[in-house]
Design a protein around this motif. Structure first.
Motif, PDB file in Angstrom:
ATOM      1  N   ALA A 282      43.017  39.434  52.888  1.00  0.00           N
ATOM      2  CA  ALA A 282      43.705  40.958  53.635  1.00  0.00           C
ATOM      3  C   ALA A 282      44.958  39.398  53.732  1.00  0.00           C
ATOM      4  CB  ALA A 282      43.763  40.913  55.220  1.00  0.00           C
ATOM      5  N   GLU A 283      45.051  38.137  54.072  1.00  0.00           N
ATOM      6  CA  GLU A 283      46.682  37.843  54.736  1.00  0.00           C
ATOM      7  C   GLU A 283      47.425  37.741  53.474  1.00  0.00           C
ATOM      8  OE1 GLU A 283      45.345  33.942  56.509  1.00  0.00           O
ATOM      9  OE2 GLU A 283      44.138  35.573  58.271  1.00  0.00           O
ATOM     10  N   ALA A 284      46.389  36.852  52.382  1.00  0.00           N
ATOM     11  CA  ALA A 284      47.179  37.298  50.562  1.00  0.00           C
ATOM     12  C   ALA A 284      47.560  38.407  50.544  1.00  0.00           C
ATOM     13  CB  ALA A 284      46.420  36.098  49.975  1.00  0.00           C
ATOM     14  N   GLU A 285      47.209  39.295  50.419  1.00  0.00           N
ATOM     15  CA  GLU A 285      47.968  40.391  50.436  1.00  0.00           C
ATOM     16  C   GLU A 285      48.662  40.263  51.364  1.00  0.00           C
ATOM     17  OE1 GLU A 285      43.233  42.217  48.846  1.00  0.00           O
ATOM     18  OE2 GLU A 285      44.385  43.604  50.730  1.00  0.00           O
ATOM     19  N   THR A 286      48.745  40.472  52.221  1.00  0.00           N
ATOM     20  CA  THR A 286      50.352  40.768  53.389  1.00  0.00           C
ATOM     21  C   THR A 286      51.063  40.326  53.088  1.00  0.00           C
ATOM     22  OG1 THR A 286      48.683  41.307  55.033  1.00  0.00           O
ATOM     23  CG2 THR A 286      51.106  40.777  55.511  1.00  0.00           C
ATOM     24  N   ARG A 287      50.764  38.908  52.428  1.00  0.00           N
ATOM     25  CA  ARG A 287      51.980  37.843  51.890  1.00  0.00           C
ATOM     26  C   ARG A 287      52.580  38.275  50.495  1.00  0.00           C
ATOM     27  NH1 ARG A 287      48.846  33.808  53.260  1.00  0.00           N
ATOM     28  NH2 ARG A 287      47.527  33.530  51.448  1.00  0.00           N
ATOM     29  N   LYS A 288      52.004  38.994  49.787  1.00  0.00           N
ATOM     30  CA  LYS A 288      52.185  39.607  48.261  1.00  0.00           C
ATOM     31  C   LYS A 288      52.647  40.665  48.692  1.00  0.00           C
ATOM     32  CE  LYS A 288      50.466  36.105  45.017  1.00  0.00           C
ATOM     33  NZ  LYS A 288      50.489  36.676  43.125  1.00  0.00           N
ATOM     34  N   GLY A 289      52.566  41.142  49.818  1.00  0.00           N
ATOM     35  CA  GLY A 289      53.605  42.559  49.764  1.00  0.00           C
ATOM     36  C   GLY A 289      52.543  43.845  49.132  1.00  0.00           C
TER      37      GLY A 289
ATOM     38  N   ARG B 120      41.261  39.815  37.266  1.00  0.00           N
ATOM     39  CA  ARG B 120      41.588  38.315  38.339  1.00  0.00           C
ATOM     40  C   ARG B 120      42.218  38.833  39.074  1.00  0.00           C
ATOM     41  NH1 ARG B 120      39.314  32.539  37.567  1.00  0.00           N
ATOM     42  NH2 ARG B 120      40.584  31.624  36.299  1.00  0.00           N
ATOM     43  N   GLY B 121      42.412  37.692  40.530  1.00  0.00           N
ATOM     44  CA  GLY B 121      43.124  37.753  41.708  1.00  0.00           C
ATOM     45  C   GLY B 121      43.508  39.064  42.486  1.00  0.00           C
ATOM     46  N   LEU B 122      44.918  39.409  42.840  1.00  0.00           N
ATOM     47  CA  LEU B 122      44.914  39.697  43.759  1.00  0.00           C
ATOM     48  C   LEU B 122      45.531  41.251  43.490  1.00  0.00           C
ATOM     49  CD1 LEU B 122      47.465  38.608  46.765  1.00  0.00           C
ATOM     50  CD2 LEU B 122      45.102  39.144  46.723  1.00  0.00           C
ATOM     51  N   GLY B 123      44.586  42.342  43.379  1.00  0.00           N
ATOM     52  CA  GLY B 123      44.665  43.597  43.437  1.00  0.00           C
ATOM     53  C   GLY B 123      43.868  43.602  42.285  1.00  0.00           C
ATOM     54  N   ALA B 124      43.248  43.486  41.179  1.00  0.00           N
ATOM     55  CA  ALA B 124      42.845  43.135  39.857  1.00  0.00           C
ATOM     56  C   ALA B 124      41.746  44.259  40.374  1.00  0.00           C
ATOM     57  CB  ALA B 124      41.955  42.050  39.787  1.00  0.00           C
ATOM     58  N   LYS B 125      42.107  45.204  38.941  1.00  0.00           N
ATOM     59  CA  LYS B 125      41.250  46.244  39.173  1.00  0.00           C
ATOM     60  C   LYS B 125      39.775  46.099  38.206  1.00  0.00           C
ATOM     61  CE  LYS B 125      43.754  49.288  41.317  1.00  0.00           C
ATOM     62  NZ  LYS B 125      43.196  49.590  43.618  1.00  0.00           N
ATOM     63  N   HIS B 126      38.669  46.460  38.357  1.00  0.00           N
ATOM     64  CA  HIS B 126      37.554  46.432  37.720  1.00  0.00           C
ATOM     65  C   HIS B 126      37.626  47.733  37.378  1.00  0.00           C
ATOM     66  CE1 HIS B 126      37.471  42.008  38.405  1.00  0.00           C
ATOM     67  NE2 HIS B 126      37.467  42.431  39.347  1.00  0.00           N
ATOM     68  N   GLU B 127      38.251  48.285  36.279  1.00  0.00           N
ATOM     69  CA  GLU B 127      37.837  50.377  35.894  1.00  0.00           C
ATOM     70  C   GLU B 127      37.510  50.086  33.831  1.00  0.00           C
ATOM     71  OE1 GLU B 127      38.622  52.240  37.021  1.00  0.00           O
ATOM     72  OE2 GLU B 127      38.904  51.841  39.129  1.00  0.00           O
ATOM     73  N   ALA B 128      36.868  48.727  33.573  1.00  0.00           N
ATOM     74  CA  ALA B 128      36.246  48.209  32.531  1.00  0.00           C
ATOM     75  C   ALA B 128      34.391  49.220  32.098  1.00  0.00           C
ATOM     76  CB  ALA B 128      36.234  47.204  32.154  1.00  0.00           C
ATOM     77  N   GLU B 129      34.380  50.340  31.439  1.00  0.00           N
ATOM     78  CA  GLU B 129      33.429  50.820  30.669  1.00  0.00           C
ATOM     79  C   GLU B 129      31.868  49.724  29.764  1.00  0.00           C
ATOM     80  OE1 GLU B 129      33.131  54.698  29.748  1.00  0.00           O
ATOM     81  OE2 GLU B 129      35.302  54.649  30.874  1.00  0.00           O
ATOM     82  N   GLY B 130      31.281  49.535  30.831  1.00  0.00           N
ATOM     83  CA  GLY B 130      29.796  48.704  29.776  1.00  0.00           C
ATOM     84  C   GLY B 130      28.518  49.367  30.152  1.00  0.00           C
TER      85      GLY B 130
END
Lengths: 149, 149
Positions: free
Chosen positions: B141-148, B22-32
């Motif tokens: 989106a603002e948080a993503e911008t701050r984190k670059g 979780r958090g910024l940029g977290a990918k959810h690619e897990a299979e289940g």
């Protein structure tokens, strides 16, 4: 399991099921309001920054469920989990709306397809799309092809 | 209001909350797997034609709610309806998954972010995207911008 609680009501131009546009190619452009109860208004903080919201609501005028039955869209039977039928094991619905503005506990939105007075259960921000080239829409796409849409 | 009923369980690699990316940029690619109870299997008819599904599930290990509170994503407080926090008035969650295959009442999917054993309430076909040029994502989106990012 939890006991669902009402967080607000939807205001729409639709007073009866037959008023809601449906079937192939139906457009949901109607404007309406999400009237959140005053005790939940603090939960709307910062919602203005999102262009689109996921509204989770209750099919509160639907009774019982049918696992396999005809849809009005193509007149053919499909499994309920492959449709948006209101007659589901859990009468939970969702609609993506565009947020046009906020006035305190009232959100003015475009894209309502609920009956007027419908109970709202939750609102979530719409965050991302499925890549278009990966999206397949099964029986619905087939029905559109047959109709030449 | 209706009484929610279980239609199945999610099988995922995550046994504790801290395991879920979780958090910024977290990918959810897990299979289940979505293991639907046998008595609801008929509702899955024709679901194979859809590439993506909306899974509605219960935050069944979350207690109470907080209308305004900090998120782990940016460490700042936001209204709960502008976040995906599990501590909501109705502990209802949704996840978009990609359908990889079906074996009877079991749907094999990609993109799970639930804990193993989570209760499923509903499955709906994913039908359309919001036009990309119209999508705005507020504080996220603002948080993503701050984190670059």
């Amino acid at each position: 399991m939890f006991a669902p609680q009402l967080i607000g009501f939807v205001r729409t131009p639709y007073s009866e099921t037959g008023d809601v546009p449906r079937g192939l190619g139906a457009k949901h452009e109607a404007e309406g309001d999400l009237d959140i109860l005053p005790e939940f208004e603090a939960g709307l903080t910062d919602i203005e920054g999102f262009s689109h919201l996921i509204v989770i609501w209750a099919f509160d005028r639907s009774q019982g469920f049918e696992l396999y039955g005809k849809t009005p869209t193509d007149g053919l039977p499909h499994g309920v989990f492959a449709t948006r039928s209101p007659r589901r094991p859990n009468p939970i619905a969702l609609t993506i709306v565009e947020l046009l503005g906020r006035d305190g506990p009232r959100l003015h939105v475009r894209g309502v397809d609920m009956l007027d007075g419908t109970a709202i259960l939750d609102i979530k921000p719409y965050l991302s799309n499925v890549p278009k080239e990966k999206l397949r829409r099964g029986w619905l796409a087939e029905a559109e092809t047959r109709k030449g849409k």
